[in-house]
Design a protein around this motif. Structure first.
Motif, PDB file in Angstrom:
ATOM      1  N   GLU A 280       0.815  -1.216   0.000  1.00 16.52           N
ATOM      2  CA  GLU A 280       0.000   0.000   0.000  1.00 16.52           C
ATOM      3  C   GLU A 280       0.848   1.265   0.000  1.00 16.52           C
ATOM      4  N   THR A 281       2.137   1.140   0.256  1.00 15.05           N
ATOM      5  CA  THR A 281       3.037   2.283   0.366  1.00 15.05           C
ATOM      6  C   THR A 281       3.523   2.720  -1.007  1.00 15.05           C
ATOM      7  N   PRO A 282       3.347   3.988  -1.399  1.00 11.17           N
ATOM      8  CA  PRO A 282       3.893   4.459  -2.675  1.00 11.17           C
ATOM      9  C   PRO A 282       5.403   4.234  -2.742  1.00 11.17           C
ATOM     10  N   ILE A 283       5.868   3.772  -3.888  1.00 13.98           N
ATOM     11  CA  ILE A 283       7.271   3.376  -4.047  1.00 13.98           C
ATOM     12  C   ILE A 283       7.910   4.154  -5.188  1.00 13.98           C
ATOM     13  N   LEU A 284       9.139   4.602  -4.944  1.00 14.63           N
ATOM     14  CA  LEU A 284      10.021   5.116  -5.993  1.00 14.63           C
ATOM     15  C   LEU A 284      11.164   4.122  -6.110  1.00 14.63           C
ATOM     16  N   LEU A 285      11.246   3.432  -7.241  1.00 10.41           N
ATOM     17  CA  LEU A 285      12.233   2.367  -7.429  1.00 10.41           C
ATOM     18  C   LEU A 285      13.268   2.805  -8.462  1.00 10.41           C
ATOM     19  N   PHE A 286      14.530   2.839  -8.045  1.00 10.57           N
ATOM     20  CA  PHE A 286      15.626   3.193  -8.940  1.00 10.57           C
ATOM     21  C   PHE A 286      16.334   1.935  -9.434  1.00 10.57           C
ATOM     22  N   GLN A 287      16.607   1.911 -10.726  1.00 12.40           N
ATOM     23  CA  GLN A 287      17.441   0.868 -11.319  1.00 12.40           C
ATOM     24  C   GLN A 287      18.763   1.465 -11.767  1.00 12.40           C
ATOM     25  N   SER A 304       5.457  -3.965 -11.733  1.00 11.24           N
ATOM     26  CA  SER A 304       4.221  -4.218 -12.467  1.00 11.24           C
ATOM     27  C   SER A 304       3.184  -4.910 -11.588  1.00 11.24           C
ATOM     28  N   LEU A 305       3.625  -5.895 -10.800  1.00  4.61           N
ATOM     29  CA  LEU A 305       2.700  -6.617  -9.931  1.00  4.61           C
ATOM     30  C   LEU A 305       2.162  -5.724  -8.815  1.00  4.61           C
ATOM     31  N   VAL A 306       3.013  -4.842  -8.283  1.00  2.00           N
ATOM     32  CA  VAL A 306       2.547  -3.919  -7.245  1.00  2.00           C
ATOM     33  C   VAL A 306       1.508  -2.963  -7.831  1.00  2.00           C
ATOM     34  N   ARG A 307       1.761  -2.478  -9.048  1.00  2.00           N
ATOM     35  CA  ARG A 307       0.783  -1.608  -9.713  1.00  2.00           C
ATOM     36  C   ARG A 307      -0.529  -2.352  -9.949  1.00  2.00           C
ATOM     37  N   ASP A 308      -0.428  -3.612 -10.375  1.00  2.61           N
ATOM     38  CA  ASP A 308      -1.641  -4.405 -10.608  1.00  2.61           C
ATOM     39  C   ASP A 308      -2.467  -4.532  -9.334  1.00  2.61           C
ATOM     40  N   GLY A 309      -1.777  -4.485  -8.187  1.00  2.00           N
ATOM     41  CA  GLY A 309      -2.473  -4.555  -6.906  1.00  2.00           C
ATOM     42  C   GLY A 309      -3.072  -3.233  -6.468  1.00  2.00           C
ATOM     43  N   GLY A 310      -2.846  -2.184  -7.259  1.00  2.00           N
ATOM     44  CA  GLY A 310      -3.469  -0.891  -6.982  1.00  2.00           C
ATOM     45  C   GLY A 310      -2.593   0.121  -6.284  1.00  2.00           C
ATOM     46  N   CYS A 311      -1.280  -0.167  -6.140  1.00  2.00           N
ATOM     47  CA  CYS A 311      -0.387   0.768  -5.447  1.00  2.00           C
ATOM     48  C   CYS A 311       0.479   1.516  -6.455  1.00  2.00           C
ATOM     49  N   GLU A 312       0.811   2.749  -6.120  1.00  2.00           N
ATOM     50  CA  GLU A 312       1.612   3.598  -6.994  1.00  2.00           C
ATOM     51  C   GLU A 312       3.077   3.199  -6.942  1.00  2.00           C
ATOM     52  N   VAL A 313       3.695   2.995  -8.112  1.00  2.00           N
ATOM     53  CA  VAL A 313       5.127   2.723  -8.223  1.00  2.00           C
ATOM     54  C   VAL A 313       5.692   3.553  -9.369  1.00  2.00           C
ATOM     55  N   GLU A 314       6.726   4.306  -9.086  1.00  2.00           N
ATOM     56  CA  GLU A 314       7.461   5.017 -10.132  1.00  2.00           C
ATOM     57  C   GLU A 314       8.816   4.340 -10.288  1.00  2.00           C
ATOM     58  N   LEU A 315       9.119   3.871 -11.483  1.00  4.10           N
ATOM     59  CA  LEU A 315      10.370   3.178 -11.742  1.00  4.10           C
ATOM     60  C   LEU A 315      11.275   4.083 -12.581  1.00  4.10           C
ATOM     61  N   VAL A 316      12.474   4.345 -12.079  1.00  7.87           N
ATOM     62  CA  VAL A 316      13.427   5.238 -12.741  1.00  7.87           C
ATOM     63  C   VAL A 316      14.714   4.472 -13.007  1.00  7.87           C
ATOM     64  N   ARG A 317      15.084   4.358 -14.269  1.00  7.57           N
ATOM     65  CA  ARG A 317      16.366   3.753 -14.622  1.00  7.57           C
ATOM     66  C   ARG A 317      17.384   4.875 -14.806  1.00  7.57           C
ATOM     67  N   VAL A 318      18.475   4.813 -14.055  1.00 10.51           N
ATOM     68  CA  VAL A 318      19.459   5.892 -14.066  1.00 10.51           C
ATOM     69  C   VAL A 318      20.527   5.580 -15.115  1.00 10.51           C
ATOM     70  N   PRO A 319      20.641   6.398 -16.166  1.00 12.33           N
ATOM     71  CA  PRO A 319      21.602   6.115 -17.237  1.00 12.33           C
ATOM     72  C   PRO A 319      23.046   6.126 -16.736  1.00 12.33           C
ATOM     73  N   ASP A 320      23.845   5.240 -17.314  1.00 14.22           N
ATOM     74  CA  ASP A 320      25.295   5.199 -17.057  1.00 14.22           C
ATOM     75  C   ASP A 320      25.620   5.124 -15.567  1.00 14.22           C
ATOM     76  N   SER A 321      24.858   4.324 -14.840  1.00 13.28           N
ATOM     77  CA  SER A 321      25.054   4.238 -13.397  1.00 13.28           C
ATOM     78  C   SER A 321      25.426   2.835 -12.969  1.00 13.28           C
ATOM     79  N   LEU A 322      26.088   2.759 -11.813  1.00 11.32           N
ATOM     80  CA  LEU A 322      26.451   1.493 -11.194  1.00 11.32           C
ATOM     81  C   LEU A 322      25.487   1.182 -10.051  1.00 11.32           C
ATOM     82  N   HIS A 323      25.654  -0.004  -9.489  1.00 12.16           N
ATOM     83  CA  HIS A 323      24.735  -0.510  -8.463  1.00 12.16           C
ATOM     84  C   HIS A 323      24.588   0.454  -7.286  1.00 12.16           C
TER      85      HIS A 323
END
Length: 352
Positions: A280-287, A304-323
């Motif tokens: 239920e917690t809004p998530i900001l997920l960095f890759q 995708s599965l969290v969104r399907d469950g009705g929760c907000e997820v923003e997924l951000v892929r950071v260019p040229d970045s390491l772990h």
């Protein structure tokens, strides 16, 4: 708000003369008695978990230039594999500048927290659910104390992100917002994870649960290979290495076969559709663009599965970045930090 980043050209000096003295002025160190998770029984080794917290009001009282005097709540940091609280001093500094108190729990087997092995270079855990129970209990007591009725947020990296994801699934109302930074939804094992799971299960069945995995070993203070961190901020990487060299509790460095087995079991658990639907917690997920420690595709599926469950997820892929996104040069770290602070302070997100 705009945060001035530490100058990479004068990094160690700024950390030692400005950041660390300010953090010391508002720092509280403590020990947390971990709960006994239902169904697991007592831990193999009894002992307490170490934590460090930083109080925003005391930080504000020392009148640091650029600090926001508005208290915004607290952030709990869940660190990654072989990490320790002091490694996050720079991120703590930025969060304090933005008006947050910060609480960092050292996961069992890390830092000064209880360990089940005498060899401090190795990480062993009997069941991944202890990590989850520990973090949830810590956030629900110490974290809430520092939040003082204001929002309680999560910043979780790598292994700590996998643990954090499980907490969000099992304790859906604990945090107001969560940042998962290169989370270990699935570890990168160098082989298909199905094969790795069979191998880890087999090695543990043969009595090698506490044996170091192939290709890993003790921390070597004389072996810092910058080619392994190409693209990261050299100043930050060298600072992290310095921190490890000065304290043996920070020299945890290798996985055991049991840790690998539990990491893969955690991965399976947090990726189940019915578990993701609980969030239920809004998530900001960095890759991280060039991640060699965790897999990005399982993160996509988790989001995708969290969104399907009705929760907000923003997924951000950071260019040229390491772990370790917090180890990147200022040109990358700045936008990353801005996204985090905007997300934590977003009243629309907070109301979701």
């Amino acid at each position: 708000m705009q945060i001035t980043l530490i100058d990479e050209n004068d990094y160690r000096h700024e950390m030692e003369t400005k950041v660390l003295p300010a953090l010391e002025a508002c720092r509280d160190e403590g020990w947390f008695e971990p709960p006994e998770p239902k169904g697991l029984g007592p831990a193999p080794t009894s002992g307490r978990l170490h934590y460090v917290c930083y109080d925003a009001a005391r930080f504000d009282a020392i009148k640091v230039a650029g600090a926001d005097a508005t208290f915004r709540g607290a952030i709990v940091i869940s660190h990654g594999f072989t990490e320790f609280a002091a490694k996050y001093a720079e991120m703590v500094w930025y969060f304090l500048l933005a008006g947050y108190s910060v609480c960092v729990l050292e996961h069992r087997g890390h830092g000064r927290s209880v360990r089940d092995l005498d060899d401090k270079s190795l990480v062993w855990i009997d069941d991944w659910r202890r990590y989850v129970s520990d973090l949830a209990a810590f956030a629900g007591t110490i974290g809430q104390q520092y939040a003082g009725g204001s929002p309680l947020n999560l910043y979780a990296h790598s292994m700590g992100g996998g643990i954090g994801a499980a907490v969000l699934e099992q304790y859906p109302t604990l945090f107001d917002r969560a940042v998962l930074s290169a989370p270990m939804i699935a570890p990168a094992t160098g082989m298909p994870n199905g094969v790795a799971r069979v191998l880890a299960e087999g090695m543990c069945a043969f009595g090698l649960s506490r044996h170091v995995v192939f290709g890993q070993g003790p921390f070597d203070p004389n072996n810092l290979d910058m080619s392994e961190h190409r693209g990261a901020s050299e100043a930050r990487v060298r600072w992290f290495h310095h921190l490890r060299c000065e304290d043996e509790h920070r020299q945890t460095n290798a996985a055991t076969f049991e840790w690998v087995r539990q990491a893969l079991r955690l991965s399976h658990a947090v990726s189940r559709p019915e578990a993701c639907a609980n969030v239920e917690t809004p998530i900001l997920l960095f890759q991280a663009d060039h991640d060699i420690w965790v897999l990005n595709q399982p993160q996509d599926r988790f989001a995708s599965l969290v969104r399907d469950g009705g929760c907000e997820v923003e997924l951000v892929r950071v260019p040229d970045s390491l772990h370790e996104l917090f180890s990147m040069p200022n040109a990358v770290l700045g936008p990353y930090l801005d996204r985090i602070l905007d997300f934590f302070d977003d009243p629309v997100t907070a109301a979701l």
